[in-house]
Enzyme design. Sequence first.
Site, mmCIF file in Angstrom:
data_model
loop_
_atom_site.group_PDB
_atom_site.id
_atom_site.type_symbol
_atom_site.label_atom_id
_atom_site.label_comp_id
_atom_site.label_asym_id
_atom_site.label_seq_id
_atom_site.Cartn_x
_atom_site.Cartn_y
_atom_site.Cartn_z
ATOM 1 N N CYS A 229 63.697 72.537 78.793
ATOM 2 C CA CYS A 229 63.990 71.519 77.783
ATOM 3 C C CYS A 229 65.120 70.561 78.192
ATOM 4 O O CYS A 229 65.999 70.905 78.966
ATOM 5 C CB CYS A 229 64.327 72.133 76.431
ATOM 6 S SG CYS A 229 63.007 73.178 75.771
ATOM 7 N N GLY A 230 65.047 69.365 77.642
ATOM 8 C CA GLY A 230 66.083 68.366 77.852
ATOM 9 C C GLY A 230 66.527 67.808 76.522
ATOM 10 O O GLY A 230 65.700 67.604 75.617
#
Length: 292
Positions: A2-3
Amino acid sequence: MCGIVGLFLKDSALEPQLGSLLAGMLEVMSDRGPDSAGFAVYGAGDPGRIKLTIRGADLDSVATAIGSEVGAVVRDSHLVLSFPGDQEQQVRAWLAAERPDLVVIGAGQRIELYKEVGRPADVTSRFGLAGMAGTHGIGHTRMATESAVTTDGAHPFSTGADQCLVHNGSLSNHRSLRRMLEPQGIAFATDNDSEVAAGYLAWKLREGSTLAEALEDSLGDLDGFFTLVVGTEGGFAVVRDPISCKPAVMAETDRYVAFGSEYRALVGLPGIEHARVFEPEPARVYAWERAR
């Protein structure tokens, strides 16, 4: 993996560019989260009116069916309804009775929240993020490692008025927290641990804590590893757990504060070469409030 990204504007001259700047930051984080993406933008709002962001199908006639004082903007699979603040319970009751297929994913005077399955560039394009203005916004690109790739699992999560959260990490005590929060009136729509973190903060804020105080308390009450980026009607905050195994970088100038999972998410921001760039410290709350 995830970012996550966030942008809080100090300089009102940048507000028309908020959406385009945030879109660029999200697109850079595509390889950290190619499955789905979402974002929340805090726009101008209208005094005395509330907005609900709703997700579903067959959205064009919803506002007309509810009543003449309801405004509507359809963006792809989402609908933003606007109406006098004293009609919120009435509008929610109508939706529950007449359109139970629709999901309310955000509510407040200023917040609009959008999320969908797909690559981040496609999601931001579908909703027209680049054309949105506002004072601050947060976003998330998801790599679904512990659950299915669904829109319900995409971030941000919002469980309180004008409040939302994006999260990178995993909570080990989210089930016990859910059991504690539900009797307090905090409702959850998914099984995602990140929604529980959002619900925890909504409960703290409702009980009178400031955003900074709520996040300070979260360091003792949330068990696991996490980086949280939070938006409220007037605030923006970041906190990492005491171990801080997830990457994070921030940049601050006299015009904005920005957060990214990696520095490359920030390189397109104006004046980044003159910013104070730093890694947020473990177990420290960073919070900013907009001028009133």
